[in-house]
Write a protein that holds these residues in place. Structure first.
Motif, PDB file in Angstrom:
ATOM      1  N   ASP A   6      -6.209   8.668  -8.672  1.00 50.70           N
ATOM      2  CA  ASP A   6      -6.207   9.078  -7.272  1.00 50.70           C
ATOM      3  C   ASP A   6      -5.541   7.982  -6.441  1.00 50.70           C
ATOM      4  O   ASP A   6      -6.170   6.984  -6.089  1.00 50.70           O
ATOM      5  CB  ASP A   6      -7.643   9.331  -6.799  1.00 50.70           C
ATOM      6  N   ARG A  43      -8.886  -5.579   2.422  1.00 55.31           N
ATOM      7  CA  ARG A  43      -8.238  -6.438   3.439  1.00 55.31           C
ATOM      8  C   ARG A  43      -9.116  -6.579   4.664  1.00 55.31           C
ATOM      9  O   ARG A  43      -9.231  -7.637   5.268  1.00 55.31           O
ATOM     10  CB  ARG A  43      -6.881  -5.852   3.830  1.00 55.31           C
ATOM     11  N   ILE A  84      -5.328   3.357  -2.390  1.00 57.75           N
ATOM     12  CA  ILE A  84      -4.775   2.744  -1.179  1.00 57.75           C
ATOM     13  C   ILE A  84      -5.892   2.442  -0.175  1.00 57.75           C
ATOM     14  O   ILE A  84      -5.934   1.374   0.440  1.00 57.75           O
ATOM     15  CB  ILE A  84      -3.705   3.660  -0.557  1.00 57.75           C
ATOM     16  N   LYS A  85      -6.836   3.377  -0.047  1.00 58.24           N
ATOM     17  CA  LYS A  85      -7.964   3.146   0.860  1.00 58.24           C
ATOM     18  C   LYS A  85      -8.793   1.940   0.407  1.00 58.24           C
ATOM     19  O   LYS A  85      -9.265   1.147   1.232  1.00 58.24           O
ATOM     20  CB  LYS A  85      -8.846   4.392   0.924  1.00 58.24           C
ATOM     21  N   ALA A  86      -8.968   1.782  -0.917  1.00 59.15           N
ATOM     22  CA  ALA A  86      -9.751   0.648  -1.437  1.00 59.15           C
ATOM     23  C   ALA A  86      -9.075  -0.675  -1.124  1.00 59.15           C
ATOM     24  O   ALA A  86      -9.741  -1.647  -0.756  1.00 59.15           O
ATOM     25  CB  ALA A  86      -9.941   0.815  -2.940  1.00 59.15           C
ATOM     26  N   ASP A 130      -4.327   8.002  -3.339  1.00 54.95           N
ATOM     27  CA  ASP A 130      -4.803   7.876  -1.959  1.00 54.95           C
ATOM     28  C   ASP A 130      -6.092   7.069  -1.891  1.00 54.95           C
ATOM     29  O   ASP A 130      -6.275   6.227  -1.005  1.00 54.95           O
ATOM     30  CB  ASP A 130      -5.021   9.265  -1.353  1.00 54.95           C
ATOM     31  N   GLU A 131      -6.987   7.283  -2.849  1.00 53.39           N
ATOM     32  CA  GLU A 131      -8.244   6.549  -2.863  1.00 53.39           C
ATOM     33  C   GLU A 131      -8.000   5.068  -3.183  1.00 53.39           C
ATOM     34  O   GLU A 131      -8.671   4.178  -2.639  1.00 53.39           O
ATOM     35  CB  GLU A 131      -9.207   7.161  -3.886  1.00 53.39           C
ATOM     36  N   GLN A 169      -7.048  -1.227   1.423  1.00 53.13           N
ATOM     37  CA  GLN A 169      -7.166  -1.461   2.850  1.00 53.13           C
ATOM     38  C   GLN A 169      -8.568  -1.894   3.242  1.00 53.13           C
ATOM     39  O   GLN A 169      -8.751  -2.723   4.132  1.00 53.13           O
ATOM     40  CB  GLN A 169      -6.755  -0.184   3.604  1.00 53.13           C
ATOM     41  N   ARG A 170      -9.590  -1.333   2.575  1.00 55.78           N
ATOM     42  CA  ARG A 170     -10.959  -1.777   2.854  1.00 55.78           C
ATOM     43  C   ARG A 170     -11.147  -3.233   2.450  1.00 55.78           C
ATOM     44  O   ARG A 170     -11.800  -4.005   3.143  1.00 55.78           O
ATOM     45  CB  ARG A 170     -11.953  -0.897   2.082  1.00 55.78           C
ATOM     46  N   LYS A 214       2.684   4.307  -2.061  1.00 52.51           N
ATOM     47  CA  LYS A 214       2.308   4.968  -3.313  1.00 52.51           C
ATOM     48  C   LYS A 214       3.102   4.402  -4.485  1.00 52.51           C
ATOM     49  O   LYS A 214       2.570   4.230  -5.585  1.00 52.51           O
ATOM     50  CB  LYS A 214       2.526   6.474  -3.193  1.00 52.51           C
ATOM     51  N   THR A 239       0.812  -1.215   0.000  1.00 59.19           N
ATOM     52  CA  THR A 239       0.000   0.000   0.000  1.00 59.19           C
ATOM     53  C   THR A 239       0.848   1.269   0.000  1.00 59.19           C
ATOM     54  O   THR A 239       0.358   2.343   0.340  1.00 59.19           O
ATOM     55  CB  THR A 239      -0.941   0.006   1.214  1.00 59.19           C
TER      56      THR A 239
END
Length: 441
Positions: free
Chosen positions: A425, A437, A430-432, A427-428, A434-435, A309, A307
């Motif tokens: 994007d 996981r 990376i959030k996806a 950052d978005e 993590q969600r 960048k 995760t």
């Protein structure tokens, strides 16, 4: 030089196909045995005995069906003659085993391709005879089926290694079959079935789960992907067909096995010696329940997604994992290099800025040369390295080499100044990841 053959892998593929066909039979027995609660009925004693008498035998109480599995490649095609069906198709071996077992089992041959018009004439004969047997009528051969039945008699003389006593051996010219031979072959054909059209080994990996497990999932109303159940059940059959199943006594010696006063072993005792070849409904049920509770244990391990960048951007460009690992390492070395330079060299910050302007120009040139590449990431990665090797700046800081220059490109990527794909994007993204996981865990 290309190798002359790939016999090892080819043999393993065929063996895996055979285990898959046995697993399909086991799943059918399991499906038929399920009660209203979705469990195998305790009153049903079905099992599959692997690599004993034939490729496998489906057993239900006293009923036994011997099964011979013969894979045919596209280049080989269907069985074109009754002789090839008896020989390569294994029907002659089935006949020998059926006779040795006092004509008690039924017999089936499974294969990938169908039968030629000549063999279909024999197929019509065994279908008619099976119909008569199931209707409890006398097994008489209609006139139109006499010739294929006679041809099978003569083929059995040539290819059956366990010909019944009293049969005429193969000779030239081949004598006409006797009435006794015809009568026995008629009884054999009445219990024979050839199941063609099985998926070939090249297609099996894509078709097996939906063909053989989807009906079970529908019956049990399971939302689970059938792939995990198929993998679990297939693995049992693959092991048993190699005689690798567990034996309760392991390799312990047979102590006092033939003590004075002991009697001959009964059927149950004899079957215990075959435990490592047998797949029971309880075995299949355990595999199914385990796959339902732990589906990921029977699927390929999920790919680890970093995760950072840098990793997310290289993944978007479809760079391989090893390239991403190397990039992460080089980026850290590049940052460490300038951290030490700036701690004791007042001109280091300006030198770093000058070098990074050069690296951005290199990335721009690499992007222009790889815009048409799909995927772009690996091509961009190689282009950057070629450009750096071809024209390094003349005034590199002391200790800087081409690997650290590549690390600079990687560091600029982590700052979103260099891209391995079209921009997005980060950052978005990376959030996806993590969600995802979080949902998995």
């Amino acid at each position: 030089m290309p190798q002359l053959d790939d016999s090892g892998a080819d043999t393993l593929d065929r063996y895996n196909w055979q285990a898959s066909m046995a697993a399909a039979d086991g799943l059918r027995l399991y499906l038929d045995a399920l009660d209203d609660d979705g469990r195998p009925s305790p009153n049903i004693d079905s099992r599959v005995v692997c690599e004993y008498q034939e490729d496998w035998a489906a057993v239900d109480g006293d009923a036994v069906e011997l099964v011979s599995a013969k894979h045919r490649d596209v280049t080989t095609g269907p069985f074109t003659t009754i002789n090839s069906l008896a020989d390569v198709g294994g029907v002659a071996h089935l006949f020998g085993r059926w006779h040795a077992l006092n004509e008690t089992p039924s017999c089936r041959m499974v294969t990938t391709f169908g039968l030629s018009p000549e063999v279909q004439k024999l197929e019509k004969a065994w279908e008619k005879l099976r119909e008569l047997r199931l209707a409890h009528q006398p097994l008489t051969v209609p006139d139109e089926h006499h010739k294929p039945v006679n041809d099978l008699c003569q083929a059995l003389r040539s290819y059956c290694k366990e010909l019944p006593s009293g049969w005429t051996s193969a000779a030239k010219p081949m004598p006409s079959p006797t009435d006794a031979e015809i009568t026995q072959v008629v009884r054999f054909l009445a219990v024979l079935d050839v199941e063609a059209g099985k998926p070939p080994r090249d297609h099996l990996a894509y078709a097996a789960a939906n063909m053989y497990v989807r009906p079970l999932c529908d019956r049990l109303r399971l939302p689970i992907d059938p792939e995990s159940i198929w993998a679990a059940v297939h693995d049992i059959f693959y092991a048993r067909m190699r005689k690798a199943g567990p034996i309760p006594t392991g390799k312990l010696p047979a102590v006092l096995a033939y003590r004075v006063g002991s009697t001959s072993p009964d059927t149950a005792q004899l079957e215990r010696s075959l435990l490592n070849r047998i797949v029971t409904l309880d075995d299949i049920d355990l595999a199914v329940r385990t796959a339902i509770s732990q589906p990921h244990g029977y699927r390929p391990l999920p790919r680890l997604q970093r995760t950072t960048k840098l990793a997310v951007k290289m993944s978007a460009g479809q760079c391989p994992d090893n390239s991403i690992e190397r990039a992460e390492h080089l980026a850290q070395e590049y940052r460490d290099f300038w951290r030490e330079e700036r701690s004791g060299n007042p001109t280091a910050r300006a030198a770093q800025a000058r070098l990074e302007r050069y690296l951005l120009r290199i990335s721009d040139e690499a992007t222009q040369s790889t815009l048409a590449e799909v995927p772009r990431g690996p091509a961009f990665w190689q282009a950057v390295q070629r450009l750096l090797a071809a024209s390094p700046p003349a005034d590199l800081p002391s200790g800087m080499d081409s690997e650290l220059l590549l690390g600079g490109i990687c560091d600029l990527t982590s700052q979103c100044k260099v891209w391995f794909s079209d921009s997005f994007d980060v950052d978005e993204a990376i959030k996806a990841i993590q969600r995802g996981r979080g949902q998995t865990s």
